[in-house]
Design an enzyme around this catalytic site. Structure first.
Site, PDB file in Angstrom:
ATOM      1  N   LYS A  26       0.839  -1.212   0.000  1.00 15.64           N
ATOM      2  CA  LYS A  26       0.000   0.000   0.000  1.00 15.64           C
ATOM      3  C   LYS A  26       0.868   1.255   0.000  1.00 15.64           C
ATOM      4  O   LYS A  26       0.624   2.180  -0.771  1.00 15.64           O
ATOM      5  CB  LYS A  26      -0.925  -0.033   1.232  1.00 15.64           C
ATOM      6  CG  LYS A  26      -1.887   1.126   1.323  1.00 15.64           C
ATOM      7  CD  LYS A  26      -3.136   0.753   2.099  1.00 15.64           C
ATOM      8  CE  LYS A  26      -2.911   0.672   3.595  1.00 15.64           C
ATOM      9  NZ  LYS A  26      -2.732   1.994   4.233  1.00 15.64           N
ATOM     10  N   SER A  27       1.865   1.294   0.853  1.00 18.00           N
ATOM     11  CA  SER A  27       2.720   2.492   0.931  1.00 18.00           C
ATOM     12  C   SER A  27       3.407   2.758  -0.408  1.00 18.00           C
ATOM     13  O   SER A  27       3.471   3.902  -0.879  1.00 18.00           O
ATOM     14  CB  SER A  27       3.800   2.303   1.999  1.00 18.00           C
ATOM     15  OG  SER A  27       3.220   2.247   3.271  1.00 18.00           O
ATOM     16  N   GLY A  99      -5.444   7.776   5.527  1.00 15.30           N
ATOM     17  CA  GLY A  99      -4.552   8.753   6.148  1.00 15.30           C
ATOM     18  C   GLY A  99      -3.309   8.994   5.305  1.00 15.30           C
ATOM     19  O   GLY A  99      -2.800  10.119   5.229  1.00 15.30           O
ATOM     20  N   ARG A 127      -8.966  11.741  12.761  1.00 20.58           N
ATOM     21  CA  ARG A 127      -7.513  11.542  12.943  1.00 20.58           C
ATOM     22  C   ARG A 127      -6.749  12.868  12.922  1.00 20.58           C
ATOM     23  O   ARG A 127      -7.128  13.799  12.214  1.00 20.58           O
ATOM     24  CB  ARG A 127      -6.993  10.572  11.873  1.00 20.58           C
ATOM     25  CG  ARG A 127      -7.664   9.211  11.994  1.00 20.58           C
ATOM     26  CD  ARG A 127      -7.157   8.220  10.981  1.00 20.58           C
ATOM     27  NE  ARG A 127      -5.752   7.912  11.177  1.00 20.58           N
ATOM     28  CZ  ARG A 127      -5.036   7.187  10.344  1.00 20.58           C
ATOM     29  NH1 ARG A 127      -5.586   6.721   9.236  1.00 20.58           N
ATOM     30  NH2 ARG A 127      -3.766   6.939  10.582  1.00 20.58           N
ATOM     31  N   SER A 172       6.775   9.088  12.446  1.00 16.97           N
ATOM     32  CA  SER A 172       5.735   8.955  11.435  1.00 16.97           C
ATOM     33  C   SER A 172       6.298   9.096  10.030  1.00 16.97           C
ATOM     34  O   SER A 172       6.806  10.149   9.649  1.00 16.97           O
ATOM     35  CB  SER A 172       4.651  10.021  11.641  1.00 16.97           C
ATOM     36  OG  SER A 172       3.809  10.074  10.495  1.00 16.97           O
ATOM     37  N   ASP A 324       1.813  -1.314  11.852  1.00 28.02           N
ATOM     38  CA  ASP A 324       0.475  -1.742  11.414  1.00 28.02           C
ATOM     39  C   ASP A 324       0.178  -3.203  11.770  1.00 28.02           C
ATOM     40  O   ASP A 324      -0.924  -3.687  11.509  1.00 28.02           O
ATOM     41  CB  ASP A 324       0.340  -1.551   9.898  1.00 28.02           C
ATOM     42  CG  ASP A 324       0.323  -0.072   9.517  1.00 28.02           C
ATOM     43  OD1 ASP A 324      -0.049   0.766  10.374  1.00 28.02           O
ATOM     44  OD2 ASP A 324       0.696   0.249   8.377  1.00 28.02           O
ATOM     45  N   LYS A 351      -4.655   5.556  14.772  1.00 29.62           N
ATOM     46  CA  LYS A 351      -4.717   4.909  13.451  1.00 29.62           C
ATOM     47  C   LYS A 351      -6.172   4.939  12.969  1.00 29.62           C
ATOM     48  O   LYS A 351      -6.960   5.739  13.431  1.00 29.62           O
ATOM     49  CB  LYS A 351      -4.157   3.485  13.550  1.00 29.62           C
ATOM     50  CG  LYS A 351      -2.676   3.442  13.902  1.00 29.62           C
ATOM     51  CD  LYS A 351      -1.831   4.029  12.799  1.00 29.62           C
ATOM     52  CE  LYS A 351      -0.354   3.991  13.135  1.00 29.62           C
ATOM     53  NZ  LYS A 351       0.443   4.733  12.143  1.00 29.62           N
ATOM     54  N   ARG A 355      -6.506   1.433  18.076  1.00 28.40           N
ATOM     55  CA  ARG A 355      -6.281  -0.011  17.919  1.00 28.40           C
ATOM     56  C   ARG A 355      -5.996  -0.725  19.231  1.00 28.40           C
ATOM     57  O   ARG A 355      -6.105  -1.959  19.282  1.00 28.40           O
ATOM     58  CB  ARG A 355      -5.171  -0.270  16.895  1.00 28.40           C
ATOM     59  CG  ARG A 355      -5.644   0.033  15.491  1.00 28.40           C
ATOM     60  CD  ARG A 355      -4.604  -0.247  14.426  1.00 28.40           C
ATOM     61  NE  ARG A 355      -5.212  -0.110  13.098  1.00 28.40           N
ATOM     62  CZ  ARG A 355      -4.537   0.052  11.974  1.00 28.40           C
ATOM     63  NH1 ARG A 355      -3.219   0.094  11.993  1.00 28.40           N
ATOM     64  NH2 ARG A 355      -5.174   0.164  10.817  1.00 28.40           N
TER      65      ARG A 355
HETATM   66  C1  S3P Z   1       2.372   4.774   6.287  1.00 29.13           C
HETATM   67  C2  S3P Z   1       2.896   5.131   7.493  1.00 29.13           C
HETATM   68  C3  S3P Z   1       2.349   4.684   8.792  1.00 29.13           C
HETATM   69  C4  S3P Z   1       1.414   3.490   8.620  1.00 29.13           C
HETATM   70  C5  S3P Z   1       0.468   3.672   7.478  1.00 29.13           C
HETATM   71  C6  S3P Z   1       1.216   3.865   6.177  1.00 29.13           C
HETATM   72  C7  S3P Z   1       2.986   5.296   5.047  1.00 29.13           C
HETATM   73  O1  S3P Z   1       1.621   5.731   9.370  1.00 29.13           O
HETATM   74  O2  S3P Z   1       0.696   3.266   9.823  1.00 29.13           O
HETATM   75  O3  S3P Z   1      -0.381   2.545   7.351  1.00 29.13           O
HETATM   76  O4  S3P Z   1       2.686   4.781   3.950  1.00 29.13           O
HETATM   77  O5  S3P Z   1       3.792   6.237   5.147  1.00 29.13           O
HETATM   78  P1  S3P Z   1       2.302   6.822  10.341  1.00 29.13           P
HETATM   79  O6  S3P Z   1       3.211   7.672   9.555  1.00 29.13           O
HETATM   80  O7  S3P Z   1       1.131   7.604  10.898  1.00 29.13           O
HETATM   81  O8  S3P Z   1       3.002   6.021  11.401  1.00 29.13           O
END
Ligand code: S3P
Length: 440
Positions: A26-27, A99, A127, A172, A324, A351, A355
């Protein structure tokens, strides 16, 4: 997400066997669409996650001028507008549950002379966005968020934006990435200092697209510098399988007796691989086969066999590399012999749901022995005996709560009912079918 709740029961099934593949990371999928949309020319992406979160990013990049197409063979092409070339969107950017889309796109908009409105579902609208509003305001962007610093939110980017040096107050990757993406169209050097390393997909991919980005990790903190204004060159990207999606199958195969499952093509970037180390410490059998590189990321096929687990104290320092994966780790801990203690997990409260509370409630309802503290959960495992099961458990519009409790259902006497399986489509379309297939 389909707004109609879809209650669903996940019941014990046979051992998980054979070979499966989980959808793309996903990222990395979000980032490939965003950077492709800023490169001049055609970026091709294979293995893109076609979940709702990533599709929200695609729609937003289209709304800001990029041309994005899906081909019949499942690959995607993106024709970008060039760094600095994003267009004023004509309607609100609808971010759904995502997010990552929201915070990274706020970074992109921050250094373009455009105004954008961001909206999202009930989970996303609760959030915190202050964590990105603060550094992006320092760069010159102007924000009108809802009370409490949340969505719906309106922002105006700054052209030119001002380069900053920013030390992350929370670990983050989204905040880090928002600032680096803003830095792409900011003249001069934008610097992010990470006291605790978080996932580094943005850094890897920005470099891959030709941005001038340096990482200095010789000291106690990680210092990342990006030089704007950058030109990005289109790329061909193969997205590896998402370790956060693989996690559900890794835990399922570990706790269901007789399982012997290979999960192919799993991304093993060290900033994401914490769960595997923790499960191994608990006694899991996870073998890495054919380690290789895919799209600039380390990847392997993982062979997971059922194993008895023992509870441990999880080192809070490992949390960012499995941030996650805690919901599904809590499920594994519920089946372990002895006590598992976790701490340092305050971030889990902001999140897609809180959670810690959501998993404590859900696991208790399914018969597990869980105590919630301010900073984590303490879980007394069953020693391998199935949970009683039951439900319905509340998923709070959170895909990872839904999938974790589905896995708990496999190791229960009566199955676990979740109030809605609809959130799963945000990150893992086809999850329930794949789980049924692996266990048949
Ligand atoms: C992500 C960073 C994380 C993760 C999210 C995806 C990203 O969030 O929990 O599912 O793709 O950069 P945080 O930056 O809030 O920790």
């Amino acid at each position: 997400m389909d707004s109609q709740p879809q209650p669903r029961r996940f019941a014990p099934q046979g051992p998980l066997r054979g070979r499966i593949r989980v959808p793309g990371d996903k990222s990395i999928s979000h980032r490939s669409l965003m950077l492709g949309a800023l490169a001049v020319g055609e970026t091709r992406v294979t293995g893109l996650l076609e979940g709702e979160d990533v599709l929200a990013t695609a729609a937003a990049m289209r709304a800001m001028g990029a041309t994005i197409d899906r081909h019949d063979d499942g690959s995607w092409s993106i024709h970008g507008v060039g760094v600095g070339g994003l267009l004023q969107p004509t309607s609100a950017l609808e971010m759904g549950n995502s997010g990552t889309s929201t915070r990274l796109l706020m970074g992109l908009v921050a250094s373009h002379g455009i105004t954008a409105a961001f909206t999202g579902d009930a989970s996303l609208s609760g959030r915190p966005m202050g964590r990105v509003i603060e550094p992006l305001s320092q760069m010159g962007a102007a924000f009108t968020p809802s009370p409490g610093g949340t969505l719906p939110l309106m922002m105006r980017g700054s052209l030119p934006a001002v380069p900053i040096e920013y030390r992350l107050p929370v670990a983050s990757a989204q905040v880090k990435s928002a600032i680096l993406l803003a830095g792409l169209n900011t003249p001069g050097i934008t610097t992010v200092i990470e006291p605790v390393p978080t996932r580094d997909h943005s850094e890897r991919m920005l470099r891959g697209f030709g941005a001038q980005l340096e990482v200095d990790d010789s000291g106690p903190e990680r210092v990342i510098r990006i030089t704007g204004e950058a030109d990005l060159n289109p790329q061909t990207i193969e997205v590896p399988g998402d370790p956060s999606s693989a996690a559900f199958f890794i835990v399922a195969a570990t706790i269901v007796e007789g399982s012997d499952l290979v999960v192919e093509n799993v991304g093993l970037n060290p900033t994401r691989a914490g769960l595997i180390a923790v499960l191994r410490d608990m006694g899991a059998s996870i073998e890495e086969l054919d380690r290789r590189e895919v799209g600039g990321e380390p990847v392997a096929d993982l062979r997971v066999r059922h194993a008895a687990l023992t509870g441990i104290d999880v080192d809070p320092a490992i949390a960012p590399s499995m941030i996650d994966e805690f919901p599904v780790l809590f499920v594994a801990a519920s089946l372990a012999q002895g006590t598992t203690r976790t701490s340092g997990l305050e971030e889990l409260r902001v999140k897609e749901s809180d959670r810690l509370t959501a998993m404590a409630d859900a696991l208790q309802r399914a018969g597990a022995r869980v105590t919630e503290t301010q900073y984590g959960l303490t879980i007394e495992g069953t020693g391998g005996a199935p949970l009683a099961g039951g439900g319905p458990v509340t998923t709070h519009l959170d895909h990872r709560i839904a999938m974790s409790m589905a896995v708990a259902g496999l190791a229960s006497a009566d199955g676990v009912e979740i109030d809605s399986a609809a959130p799963i489509a945000t990150s893992f379309p086809g999850f329930a079918e794949l789980l049924a297939e692996a266990g048949s």
